[in-house]
Design an enzyme around this catalytic site. Structure first.
Site, PDB file in Angstrom:
ATOM      1  N   TYR A   1       0.683  -1.706   0.122  1.00  0.00           N
ATOM      2  CA  TYR A   1       0.069   0.472   0.020  1.00  0.00           C
ATOM      3  C   TYR A   1       0.783   1.205   0.212  1.00  0.00           C
ATOM      4  O   TYR A   1       2.001   1.775   1.047  1.00  0.00           O
ATOM      5  CB  TYR A   1      -1.145  -0.400   1.040  1.00  0.00           C
ATOM      6  CG  TYR A   1      -1.364   1.147   1.682  1.00  0.00           C
ATOM      7  CD1 TYR A   1      -2.907   0.852   0.133  1.00  0.00           C
ATOM      8  CD2 TYR A   1      -1.422   2.009   3.148  1.00  0.00           C
ATOM      9  CE1 TYR A   1      -3.237   2.363   0.473  1.00  0.00           C
ATOM     10  CE2 TYR A   1      -2.900   2.376   2.615  1.00  0.00           C
ATOM     11  CZ  TYR A   1      -4.059   3.071   2.295  1.00  0.00           C
ATOM     12  OH  TYR A   1      -4.770   4.473   2.018  1.00  0.00           O
TER      13      TYR A   1
ATOM     14  N   LYS B   1      -9.368  17.678  16.693  1.00  0.00           N
ATOM     15  CA  LYS B   1      -8.018  16.881  15.380  1.00  0.00           C
ATOM     16  C   LYS B   1      -8.954  17.815  14.663  1.00  0.00           C
ATOM     17  O   LYS B   1      -9.370  18.389  14.638  1.00  0.00           O
ATOM     18  CB  LYS B   1      -9.286  16.263  14.576  1.00  0.00           C
ATOM     19  CG  LYS B   1      -8.051  14.512  16.734  1.00  0.00           C
ATOM     20  CD  LYS B   1      -9.285  12.967  15.641  1.00  0.00           C
ATOM     21  CE  LYS B   1      -8.253  12.814  13.933  1.00  0.00           C
ATOM     22  NZ  LYS B   1      -6.482  12.670  14.863  1.00  0.00           N
TER      23      LYS B   1
ATOM     24  N   TYR C   1      -9.936  -4.527   8.246  1.00  0.00           N
ATOM     25  CA  TYR C   1      -8.690  -4.021   9.023  1.00  0.00           C
ATOM     26  C   TYR C   1      -8.581  -2.649   9.708  1.00  0.00           C
ATOM     27  O   TYR C   1      -8.238  -2.694  11.131  1.00  0.00           O
ATOM     28  CB  TYR C   1      -7.344  -3.406   7.921  1.00  0.00           C
ATOM     29  CG  TYR C   1      -6.383  -2.717   7.883  1.00  0.00           C
ATOM     30  CD1 TYR C   1      -5.373  -3.673   9.004  1.00  0.00           C
ATOM     31  CD2 TYR C   1      -6.501  -1.842   8.303  1.00  0.00           C
ATOM     32  CE1 TYR C   1      -3.673  -3.506   8.770  1.00  0.00           C
ATOM     33  CE2 TYR C   1      -4.682  -0.810   8.902  1.00  0.00           C
ATOM     34  CZ  TYR C   1      -4.091  -1.747   8.913  1.00  0.00           C
ATOM     35  OH  TYR C   1      -3.143  -1.350   9.398  1.00  0.00           O
ATOM     36  N   HIS C   2      -9.892  -1.850   9.529  1.00  0.00           N
ATOM     37  CA  HIS C   2      -9.920  -0.767  10.456  1.00  0.00           C
ATOM     38  C   HIS C   2     -10.630  -0.860  11.448  1.00  0.00           C
ATOM     39  O   HIS C   2     -10.742   0.412  12.862  1.00  0.00           O
ATOM     40  CB  HIS C   2     -10.814   0.571   9.287  1.00  0.00           C
ATOM     41  CG  HIS C   2      -9.609   0.866   8.392  1.00  0.00           C
ATOM     42  ND1 HIS C   2      -9.803  -0.294   6.750  1.00  0.00           N
ATOM     43  CD2 HIS C   2      -8.867   1.549   8.035  1.00  0.00           C
ATOM     44  CE1 HIS C   2      -9.237   0.585   5.878  1.00  0.00           C
ATOM     45  NE2 HIS C   2      -8.904   1.042   6.259  1.00  0.00           N
TER      46      HIS C   2
ATOM     47  N   ASP D   1      -7.932  14.278   9.416  1.00  0.00           N
ATOM     48  CA  ASP D   1      -8.390  12.818   9.364  1.00  0.00           C
ATOM     49  C   ASP D   1      -9.389  12.963  10.485  1.00  0.00           C
ATOM     50  O   ASP D   1      -8.922  12.945  11.514  1.00  0.00           O
ATOM     51  CB  ASP D   1      -6.308  12.659  10.051  1.00  0.00           C
ATOM     52  CG  ASP D   1      -5.883  11.664  11.065  1.00  0.00           C
ATOM     53  OD1 ASP D   1      -6.705  10.689  10.139  1.00  0.00           O
ATOM     54  OD2 ASP D   1      -5.446  11.830  11.540  1.00  0.00           O
TER      55      ASP D   1
ATOM     56  N   HIS E   1      -8.972   9.400  11.856  1.00  0.00           N
ATOM     57  CA  HIS E   1      -8.503   8.204  12.979  1.00  0.00           C
ATOM     58  C   HIS E   1      -8.599   8.874  14.251  1.00  0.00           C
ATOM     59  O   HIS E   1      -7.874   9.652  14.481  1.00  0.00           O
ATOM     60  CB  HIS E   1      -7.456   7.613  12.365  1.00  0.00           C
ATOM     61  CG  HIS E   1      -7.260   7.761  11.009  1.00  0.00           C
ATOM     62  ND1 HIS E   1      -6.704   8.198   9.791  1.00  0.00           N
ATOM     63  CD2 HIS E   1      -7.055   5.270  10.754  1.00  0.00           C
ATOM     64  CE1 HIS E   1      -6.294   7.031   8.872  1.00  0.00           C
ATOM     65  NE2 HIS E   1      -6.626   6.164   8.894  1.00  0.00           N
TER      66      HIS E   1
END
Length: 695
Positions: free
Chosen positions: A52, A565, A206-207, A569, A571
């Site tokens: 990736y 934040k 995955y996340h 982004d 996350h």
């Protein structure tokens, strides 16, 4: 039994543990595909090395892709920057410092053509991690390939197109859940009809793993999402077997070596059983094909070279679990964006496993293992129980809307942090066997200002040479397709992209019908006391709580922290974990909205009148965003001290301190140390008059 890894296990297993385990006589390539989806697996063809990657602009990423192909990569996996994920062109005010920082910036089909220049798309499969702006990005890929002379029907690859997990974890969504589901299913319908060799959806666990899920929850949520997509598509008239033949899956592989092998084997069994019960008959439609990536959350900044070992063992678990393709993380990703040498080592790790270690010689070498077979069966049963819980919530979409999914993920993340901070979960070089040294790291630098200026100039050239009337007609047709529900959204977007509409213009055309979805970064009360409960007998933690209690006794209230934040982004695991743990320590923590500009974040923080402002950063844009936020706070009369947490390269620290950051907490900082650091700042600021924000 040890329950720290999700599924309980014991020190020794014997043949007695296989008494109730089905499928022991299953062969690779046969239902339920426990031992792999192919009879010969890697003995005939190794897994695909699919790293990736993507950074800066299309030309820079293209060079990296061509080098990777020359050095053994068999497929490409494109990482897009955050503005592209969120459907913004590089010249948008919200794109700002994020352009090209955590992936490649793509604003139009011309950028996509530069990205793929010289890549033999008839031989190389291309995977694209894109869900939010899937329509214009996939359209740009299709048009770029066609204009390079390739038949779209022959293209191979995967588009992630998994929007439900964005609402659960990664937050790279644009529209509300219902229109997002229509976008996702329209993409599948189009690819089924026109691109039969291209995976129309890669459902991602995955996340979810990175957001805090253990193996059981990761697998259950991933399969629940897949079922929801399949059900919606079948209701819309799609053939269930055709749908399932063009689905794939994406899993994280973390440090639980045996558990991760069992998880991947269990995934195939669960999917095969589920699809057979749904009336699927063909073997290919029942086969769960997967890509895996070693877990980013297992990388640590302290003694960072140890990450090489962690990634290698995780890669072995993915191989033993039977993955079809694999990405191995670079050891330095806990420090900054990966350097070229570290990325090369990550790639070479897979080549060594393929060619030097004999891992490809035997199909499913763990078949018949007392431990692995028993653990796989337990994993299957545990996932089925969790799937039943999801159904009891009314299905996965209802569970998302009710916050049930987010709460489960958040509790898992907080629990993991507590286990690391207490030492219950040993991390070598972080909480045990610490060495007083710092890994040498050749950190890549991306000039975000230069990249953005270059992208803006490309956009100017595009708009000055295109047929403006043709673009207007195509974008209006896209808007009408969304408004009326007639036609296919991807087909309409392809025409707009072919006319040279930009990614942002296509998104804006949809926004005329579906406004952007905004969700707050709110603290989840479900995680209250989870961290404190794990450390209730810990003297170090109690000392940190006592420091907060003393401040509260003096001031008559809890210390207030505004935690934000900034930028694109989404996350939010770190911010949520810190907020929950500091809440347990005695702080009053408020979490700001996601995707805020510095000025928006400052406006929000000033209303709260904080004693201290915390900034969470992960995506590399801190050098521009943090000073801008501090400047905006000071313009509004807010003199609250500012602290920063996240991944910040050593070379950037002095400039951040110079602009007003008082303390920086790296990714391996225990919560007790964060708490005491904050209290030191608050106690030093005790002479500053309260009410530091302008009204």
């Amino acid at each position: 039994m040890n329950e720290a890894r999700g599924v309980p296990r014991k020190p020794i297993y014997t043949q007695a543990d296989l008494a109730d385990v089905p499928w022991l006589d299953a062969r690779p390539g046969d239902y339920p595909f426990l031992r792999g989806i192919h009879a010969t697996m890697y003995a005939q063809r190794p897994w695909t090395i699919r790293q990736y990657a993507g950074y800066a602009d299309a030309a820079a990423s293209n060079l990296a892709y061509r080098r990777a192909l020359e050095r053994g990569a068999k497929g490409l996996s494109v990482a897009f920057d955050l503005p592209t994920h969120r459907g913004y062109d590089s010249d948008h005010v919200c794109a700002g410092a994020d352009v090209g920082m955590a992936g490649v910036a793509i604003d139009s089909v011309e950028d996509m053509k530069r990205l793929l220049d010289g890549v033999p798309l008839n031989d190389v499969s291309v995977s694209m991690t894109m869900s939010g702006a899937v329509l214009p990005v996939l359209a740009a890929f299709i048009v770029a390939a066609q204009e390079a002379g390739y038949d779209a029907a022959q293209l191979r690859g995967t588009i992630q197109n998994d929007i439900l997990k964005e609402f659960m974890a990664r937050n790279a969504y644009i529209f509300a859940p219902e229109p997002s589901m229509r976008i996702a299913t329209d993409v599948v319908h189009y690819l089924l009809a026109n691109m039969p060799r291209f995976n129309a959806m890669s459902i991602s666990g995955y996340h979810l793993h990175e957001a805090g899920a253990d193996g059981v929850l990761e697998l259950a949520l991933t399969l629940a999402n897949a079922r929801a997509y399949v059900q919606r598509l079948v209701e819309e008239g799609a053939d269930v077997e055709r749908v399932c033949e063009q689905l794939s899956f994406f899993f994280a592989v973390g440090p639980d070596f045996f558990g991760e092998i069992a998880k991947l084997r269990a995934a195939r069994v669960l999917w095969a059983e589920s699809m057979r019960s749904a009336g699927v008959g063909s073997a290919r439609a029942m086969q769960l094909r997967m890509h895996c990536q070693t877990a980013g959350s297992s990388l640590h900044a302290e003694s960072a070279h140890n990450n090489v070992v962690r990634t290698t063992v995780e890669a072995m678990a993915a191989v033993f679990g039977g993955t079809q393709s694999l990405h191995t993380n670079a050891w330095d990703e806990a420090l900054s964006l990966p350097g070229e040498a570290a990325a090369t080592l990550a790639r070479d790790t897979q080549l060594i496993l393929q060619h030097e270690m004999g891992l490809c010689d035997v199909v499913d070498p763990w078949g018949g293992s007392y431990l692995i077979e028993s653990l796989t069966a337990r994993m299957v049963n545990a996932v089925k129980a969790t799937l039943a819980e999801i159904e009891a919530q009314g299905g996965v979409i209802a569970a998302i809307e009710a916050g049930w999914v987010q709460a489960r993920l958040h509790r898992g993340a907080v629990k993991t942090q507590a286990q690391i901070d207490t030492g219950e979960r040993v991390v070598v070089g972080v909480n045990r066997y610490r060495e007083a040294h710092t890994a040498q790291h050749a950190r890549p630098e991306i000039d975000a200002h230069r990249v953005r200026a270059k992208q803006i100039e490309h956009l100017r050239q595009l708009k000055s040479t295109r047929d403006a009337q043709r673009v207007h007609i195509a974008l209006d047709a896209l808007t009408q397709c969304a408004r009326t529900g007639e036609g296919n959204l991807l087909a309409a977007t392809i025409e707009a992209i072919r006319a040279r509409a930009s990614i942002g213009e296509c998104t804006a055309a949809l926004e005329r019908v579906w406004p952007r979805w905004h969700a707050g970064l709110s603290a989840l009360t479900s995680a209250a006391h989870v961290y404190a409960g794990a450390r209730e007998c810990d003297a170090v933690w109690q000392a940190a709580r006592d420091a907060v209690s003393r401040w509260r006794a003096v001031h008559g209230r809890k210390p207030r922290m505004a935690l934000v934040k900034v930028g694109q982004d989404g996350h939010d695991r770190g911010a949520r974990v810190v907020a929950a743990a500091l809440g347990d320590a005695g702080f009053d923590v408020r979490l700001g909205p996601l995707f805020a500009t510095p000025r928006e974040a400052a406006d929000w923080a000033c209303v709260y009148e904080p004693d201290i402002v915390g900034i969470s950063t992960l995506a590399g844009a801190h050098a521009a965003l943090v000073p801008a936020l501090i400047g905006a706070l000071r313009e509004r009369g807010c003199n609250a001290p500012v602290v920063l947490g996240g991944i910040v390269p050593e070379a950037h620290r002095d400039s951040l301190f110079a602009c007003g950051v008082l303390k920086l907490f790296g990714p391996d900082t225990p919560i007790d140390r964060i708490t005491l650091g904050l209290m030191d700042i608050l106690n030093e600021a005790a002479t500053v008059p309260k009410g530091c924000c302008a009204s």
